[in-house]
Design a protein around this motif. Structure first.
Motif, mmCIF file in Angstrom:
data_model
loop_
_atom_site.group_PDB
_atom_site.id
_atom_site.type_symbol
_atom_site.label_atom_id
_atom_site.label_comp_id
_atom_site.label_asym_id
_atom_site.label_seq_id
_atom_site.Cartn_x
_atom_site.Cartn_y
_atom_site.Cartn_z
ATOM 1 N N THR A 118 1.791 55.619 -30.964
ATOM 2 C CA THR A 118 2.281 54.407 -31.639
ATOM 3 C C THR A 118 2.846 54.717 -33.022
ATOM 4 O O THR A 118 3.483 53.883 -33.633
ATOM 5 N N GLY A 119 2.548 55.927 -33.528
ATOM 6 C CA GLY A 119 3.032 56.305 -34.847
ATOM 7 C C GLY A 119 2.136 55.845 -35.982
ATOM 8 O O GLY A 119 2.529 55.918 -37.151
ATOM 9 N N LYS A 120 0.940 55.382 -35.652
ATOM 10 C CA LYS A 120 -0.003 54.967 -36.695
ATOM 11 C C LYS A 120 -1.438 55.172 -36.213
ATOM 12 O O LYS A 120 -1.708 55.140 -35.015
ATOM 13 N N ILE A 121 -2.347 55.377 -37.182
ATOM 14 C CA ILE A 121 -3.757 55.620 -36.871
ATOM 15 C C ILE A 121 -4.617 54.693 -37.714
ATOM 16 O O ILE A 121 -4.368 54.515 -38.908
ATOM 17 N N LYS A 122 -5.644 54.109 -37.101
ATOM 18 C CA LYS A 122 -6.573 53.275 -37.858
ATOM 19 C C LYS A 122 -7.347 54.139 -38.860
ATOM 20 O O LYS A 122 -7.800 55.238 -38.521
ATOM 21 N N TYR B 9 -4.254 50.739 -41.292
ATOM 22 C CA TYR B 9 -3.846 51.956 -40.589
ATOM 23 C C TYR B 9 -2.863 52.749 -41.448
ATOM 24 O O TYR B 9 -2.280 52.229 -42.407
ATOM 25 N N LEU B 10 -2.711 54.033 -41.114
ATOM 26 C CA LEU B 10 -1.772 54.897 -41.818
ATOM 27 C C LEU B 10 -0.675 55.339 -40.863
ATOM 28 O O LEU B 10 -0.947 55.746 -39.737
ATOM 29 N N ARG B 11 0.548 55.250 -41.336
ATOM 30 C CA ARG B 11 1.669 55.819 -40.575
ATOM 31 C C ARG B 11 1.747 57.311 -40.882
ATOM 32 O O ARG B 11 1.054 57.814 -41.765
ATOM 33 N N GLU B 12 2.609 58.010 -40.165
ATOM 34 C CA GLU B 12 2.723 59.458 -40.354
ATOM 35 C C GLU B 12 3.096 59.794 -41.796
ATOM 36 O O GLU B 12 2.518 60.689 -42.414
ATOM 37 N N SER B 13 4.042 59.058 -42.354
ATOM 38 C CA SER B 13 4.488 59.319 -43.727
ATOM 39 C C SER B 13 3.366 59.033 -44.728
ATOM 40 O O SER B 13 3.238 59.716 -45.754
ATOM 41 N N ASP B 14 2.527 58.015 -44.446
ATOM 42 C CA ASP B 14 1.399 57.682 -45.331
ATOM 43 C C ASP B 14 0.398 58.839 -45.375
ATOM 44 O O ASP B 14 -0.057 59.247 -46.455
ATOM 45 N N LEU C 78 -18.215 58.012 -47.619
ATOM 46 C CA LEU C 78 -17.388 57.277 -46.649
ATOM 47 C C LEU C 78 -16.640 56.127 -47.315
ATOM 48 O O LEU C 78 -15.446 55.922 -47.066
ATOM 49 N N HIS C 79 -17.327 55.385 -48.188
ATOM 50 C CA HIS C 79 -16.679 54.273 -48.878
ATOM 51 C C HIS C 79 -15.606 54.779 -49.852
ATOM 52 O O HIS C 79 -14.530 54.183 -49.955
ATOM 53 N N GLN C 80 -15.895 55.873 -50.552
ATOM 54 C CA GLN C 80 -14.909 56.450 -51.468
ATOM 55 C C GLN C 80 -13.659 56.880 -50.703
ATOM 56 O O GLN C 80 -12.530 56.607 -51.124
ATOM 57 N N THR C 81 -13.887 57.540 -49.583
ATOM 58 C CA THR C 81 -12.762 58.021 -48.773
ATOM 59 C C THR C 81 -11.988 56.861 -48.162
ATOM 60 O O THR C 81 -10.750 56.898 -48.098
ATOM 61 N N ARG C 82 -12.719 55.840 -47.736
ATOM 62 C CA ARG C 82 -12.067 54.633 -47.183
ATOM 63 C C ARG C 82 -11.147 54.004 -48.219
ATOM 64 O O ARG C 82 -10.012 53.636 -47.920
ATOM 65 N N ILE C 83 -11.620 53.912 -49.452
ATOM 66 C CA ILE C 83 -10.808 53.342 -50.529
ATOM 67 C C ILE C 83 -9.621 54.258 -50.833
ATOM 68 O O ILE C 83 -8.483 53.801 -51.007
ATOM 69 N N GLY C 84 -9.894 55.583 -50.864
ATOM 70 C CA GLY C 84 -8.823 56.540 -51.137
ATOM 71 C C GLY C 84 -7.715 56.484 -50.106
ATOM 72 O O GLY C 84 -6.524 56.505 -50.444
ATOM 73 N N LEU C 85 -8.085 56.395 -48.831
ATOM 74 C CA LEU C 85 -7.083 56.295 -47.760
ATOM 75 C C LEU C 85 -6.342 54.965 -47.819
ATOM 76 O O LEU C 85 -5.142 54.897 -47.541
ATOM 77 N N SER C 86 -7.056 53.904 -48.184
ATOM 78 C CA SER C 86 -6.442 52.569 -48.245
ATOM 79 C C SER C 86 -5.332 52.494 -49.291
ATOM 80 O O SER C 86 -4.407 51.691 -49.165
ATOM 81 N N LEU C 87 -5.428 53.336 -50.305
ATOM 82 C CA LEU C 87 -4.384 53.358 -51.339
ATOM 83 C C LEU C 87 -3.043 53.818 -50.758
ATOM 84 O O LEU C 87 -1.989 53.533 -51.320
ATOM 85 N N TYR C 88 -3.097 54.546 -49.644
ATOM 86 C CA TYR C 88 -1.871 55.043 -49.003
ATOM 87 C C TYR C 88 -1.431 54.136 -47.848
ATOM 88 O O TYR C 88 -0.415 54.409 -47.210
ATOM 89 N N ASP C 89 -2.202 53.100 -47.599
ATOM 90 C CA ASP C 89 -1.889 52.147 -46.527
ATOM 91 C C ASP C 89 -0.824 51.166 -47.037
ATOM 92 O O ASP C 89 -1.136 50.084 -47.511
ATOM 93 N N VAL C 90 0.429 51.569 -46.930
ATOM 94 C CA VAL C 90 1.534 50.779 -47.481
ATOM 95 C C VAL C 90 1.606 49.402 -46.841
ATOM 96 O O VAL C 90 1.857 48.392 -47.507
ATOM 97 N N ALA C 91 1.361 49.335 -45.531
ATOM 98 C CA ALA C 91 1.442 48.050 -44.824
ATOM 99 C C ALA C 91 0.253 47.154 -45.142
ATOM 100 O O ALA C 91 0.312 45.940 -44.956
#
Length: 422
Positions: A204-208, A156-161, A139-152
């Protein structure tokens, strides 16, 4: 109160100057840099990257996990329960001391108590504990991996992220090896749509990122790492290559004029081609269309809603279409509006139309709404009959199946009995 006043006065330092006192409050708000503040933005991005790298180094690597397993196995306490090795609290703490600082968070009384069930010796399963640690690390690895795509950088991640995340994930999933690169964009769109349909109900176009981790979709997606995934699992996994090709293939088959979009007439052939025109009219009134035609992304929402009718997000989608007066509830008028189209189809197919009064009473009996004259979305969800109600109102084949459910069950039983006899 006296004690609080004493400590508060000491902390305040007895300063007579209130402004000086306020200056001692640490800063807790930092304004996000504006788009034209390039240097500040770069500084923020770099600091986030360093932070994520540090967090990544704090996680257990494969060698450390293997070492943890050996320590646990070495400190097991007999007797085993079946094939399960067990460990008591005393040895649990000993392993925690030897396992190193990275493991400290796992070796607590709270974790041990969570995993303690009915063992008469007061022990926990070593395998269950190790799986718990593995899951936490993942879970922590995946959280970090997803956070790398969190441009803002806002959690949260936008659709493009999310599109970028899944696109770069494809080469790491053996089950997707056979996909043509020309299909990648359609695959990514298919995969991303499921996340946003269910996790972004307000559009809203974004997901936590927390919501992505909490749902099972990511597990389903990463299941495609298994090179020996069964055919049955692939067919039921929305993210598998066969599933994505099935959905896209259906879309292409419906698109008779090959313009890349679906008209109402083309969509009417979806499934058993027995959905009513009244319902299809509502789909094209409420959903995003381009010159009266539906694109692939809108089609995916339609498919996800129809294939998951028990889910709250799907019922919300259907409820919006059925609520023709936009009142926030379904009444006798709206139910009759949709069921008349079912009755007309029954006449066309040479069937005797069923009385609306009977169907209306059945629907209200199934849902049992708080208000006896109105059915809200929450009523539908709470009843666990929302899928049946929506099917009755929009699809002749679905209504026929519901009406003849007892005969169909009896027929199935007869067929089963015949098979047993043979």
């Amino acid at each position: 109160m006296d004690l609080f006043t004493k400590y508060y006065s000491e902390w305040k330092g007895g300063s007579k100057n209130t402004n000086e006192f306020y200056k001692t409050i640490p800063r807790f708000y930092y304004r996000l840099p504006a788009e034209d503040e390039v240097l500040l933005q770069k500084l923020r991005e770099e600091s986030r990257a360093v932070f994520l790298q540090r967090k990544s180094r704090e996680l257990l690597d494969n060698e450390e996990l293997q070492n943890l397993w050996f320590l646990l196995d070495k400190h097991q306490i007999p007797p085993m329960i079946g094939e399960e090795a067990m460990i008591n609290y005393e040895n649990f703490l000993k392993v925690g001391e030897k396992a190193g600082p990275k493991c400290k968070q796992f070796f607590t009384a709270k974790v041990f108590a969570k995993l303690l069930h009915t063992d008469s010796y007061g022990r926990i399963s070593i395998m269950q504990f190790f799986n718990y640690v593995m899951r936490k690390v993942w879970l922590h690895q995946t959280r970090i991996g997803l956070s790398l795509y969190d441009v803002a950088g806002q959690g949260y991640l936008r659709e493009s992220d999310l599109e970028n995340y899944i696109l770069e994930l494809i080469p790491t999933l053996p089950q997707l090896d056979g996909l043509e690169k020309s299909f990648y964009s359609f695959y990514v769109c298919t995969a991303v749509r499921k996340f946003f349909f269910f996790l972004d109900p307000l559009r809203t176009g974004k997901i936590k990122i927390q919501d992505i981790l909490a749902c099972s979709f990511l597990d389903d997606l990463l299941e495609l790492r298994d090179e020996e995934l069964s055919k049955e699992c692939q067919e039921t996994n929305w993210f598998s290559a066969p599933s994505a090709l099935r959905v896209y293939g259906q879309y292409l088959n419906l698109d008779k004029d090959h313009n890349g979009m679906l008209s109402k007439e083309e969509l009417s052939r979806y499934g058993t081609a027995t959905m009513t025109n009244v319902f299809l009219d509502r789909v094209f009134q409420e959903c995003l269309t381009y010159d009266g035609e539906m694109d692939y992304k809108t089609y995916l929402d339609f498919v996800l809603a129809l294939e998951n009718r028990k889910e709250p997000a799907a019922l919300q989608y259907m409820f919006k279409l059925l609520d023709i007066e936009n009142k926030g509830y379904l009444n006798v008028f709206s139910l009759n509006y949709f069921f008349r189209a079912i009755q007309e189809l029954m006449k066309i197919h040479g069937q005797d139309p069923v009385s609306f009064q009977d169907v209306k009473d059945e629907i209200f009996d199934m849902v049992k709404p708080k208000d006896p004259l109105k059915i809200s979305l929450q009523d539908l969800i709470n009843s666990n009959q929302g899928d049946t109600v929506t099917t009755i109102l929009i699809d002749l084949n679905g209504f026929w199946t519901y009406e003849n459910r007892e005969a169909l069950v009896a027929n199935d039983n007869e067929n089963s009995a015949d098979l047993d006899d043979t």
